[in-house]
Write an enzyme that holds these catalytic residues in place. Structure first.
Site, mmCIF file in Angstrom:
data_model
loop_
_atom_site.group_PDB
_atom_site.id
_atom_site.type_symbol
_atom_site.label_atom_id
_atom_site.label_comp_id
_atom_site.label_asym_id
_atom_site.label_seq_id
_atom_site.Cartn_x
_atom_site.Cartn_y
_atom_site.Cartn_z
ATOM 1 N N GLU A 54 8.553 1.440 -2.307
ATOM 2 C CA GLU A 54 8.317 0.007 -2.453
ATOM 3 C C GLU A 54 9.081 -0.825 -1.430
ATOM 4 O O GLU A 54 8.546 -1.775 -0.874
ATOM 5 C CB GLU A 54 8.647 -0.451 -3.871
ATOM 6 C CG GLU A 54 7.588 -0.097 -4.885
ATOM 7 C CD GLU A 54 6.304 -0.901 -4.714
ATOM 8 O OE1 GLU A 54 6.327 -2.014 -4.147
ATOM 9 O OE2 GLU A 54 5.264 -0.402 -5.177
ATOM 10 N N GLU A 57 7.267 -0.405 1.887
ATOM 11 C CA GLU A 57 5.987 -1.108 1.920
ATOM 12 C C GLU A 57 6.169 -2.618 2.051
ATOM 13 O O GLU A 57 5.426 -3.267 2.777
ATOM 14 C CB GLU A 57 5.177 -0.807 0.650
ATOM 15 C CG GLU A 57 4.612 0.582 0.605
ATOM 16 C CD GLU A 57 3.892 0.906 -0.699
ATOM 17 O OE1 GLU A 57 3.428 2.054 -0.825
ATOM 18 O OE2 GLU A 57 3.797 0.033 -1.602
ATOM 19 N N GLU A 58 7.139 -3.185 1.357
ATOM 20 C CA GLU A 58 7.316 -4.633 1.364
ATOM 21 C C GLU A 58 8.094 -5.150 2.556
ATOM 22 O O GLU A 58 7.844 -6.266 3.015
ATOM 23 C CB GLU A 58 8.013 -5.098 0.078
ATOM 24 C CG GLU A 58 7.127 -5.042 -1.135
ATOM 25 C CD GLU A 58 7.740 -5.712 -2.349
ATOM 26 O OE1 GLU A 58 8.704 -6.503 -2.197
ATOM 27 O OE2 GLU A 58 7.254 -5.437 -3.456
#
Length: 171
Positions: A54, A57-58
């Site tokens: 995460e 990805e962010e």
């Protein structure tokens, strides 16, 4: 009965060399507060793997899982699909530092001093509290705040589970 959904946030992608932590502001939220990057775990995905995925990805930052810091449990939260919500905040070590954030999800992304994040009003209560926990860990040692992970054999042959707990005192 619906199972709890699990949201993972790396909560502490901490650069110990300068006391900064990676934070984002969500693009589509009513409150543009600084928070830790994170999202939903995938079925069968371990906590640490979700946190690492995460944050990458962010924010574009690669990291490695070190420990679990805290757990928030909430019921009847809007947007939780009618399920209870577990929000697990992890401590990660950055492997890269260059930010290339997802403009579809994030309005802003930055490395902020942990002390500033702990006292700013531009954050959520949980982010502020965890920032104070991070400051404590930096000052007193991570053993005072971390819940490290240990893989243990399950009762079912050939299967394993992850247990997160404070270290046992030496005998």
């Amino acid at each position: 009965m619906q199972a709890a959904r699990v949201r993972i946030t790396p909560g502490a992608v901490v650069d110990e060399s300068n006391g900064k932590v990676l934070v984002v502001q969500d693009k589509n939220k009513t409150l543009n507060a600084w928070k830790f990057p994170g999202g939903l775990s995938e079925l069968g995905e371990n906590i640490g793997a979700t946190a690492v995925r995460e944050v990458q990805e962010e924010t574009g930052v690669c990291s490695e899982f070190l420990s679990l810091l805290s757990v928030r449990q909430q019921h009847d939260q809007p947007g939780a699909f009618g399920a209870s919500d577990l929000y697990l905040i992890c401590r990660l070590r950055p492997l890269t530092y260059s930010i290339d954030f997802c403009t579809e999800e994030c309005l802003r992304c930055d490395w902020l001093p942990i002390a500033e994040l702990a006292r700013t009003e531009e954050t959520t209560p949980i982010t502020s509290r965890v920032a104070r926990l991070l400051l404590y860990g930096l000052e007193r040692g991570w053993g005072a705040v971390d819940l490290p992970m240990e893989t243990l054999p399950a009762v079912h042959s050939g299967r394993f589970y992850q247990l997160y707990h404070r270290g046992l005192p030496l005998a």
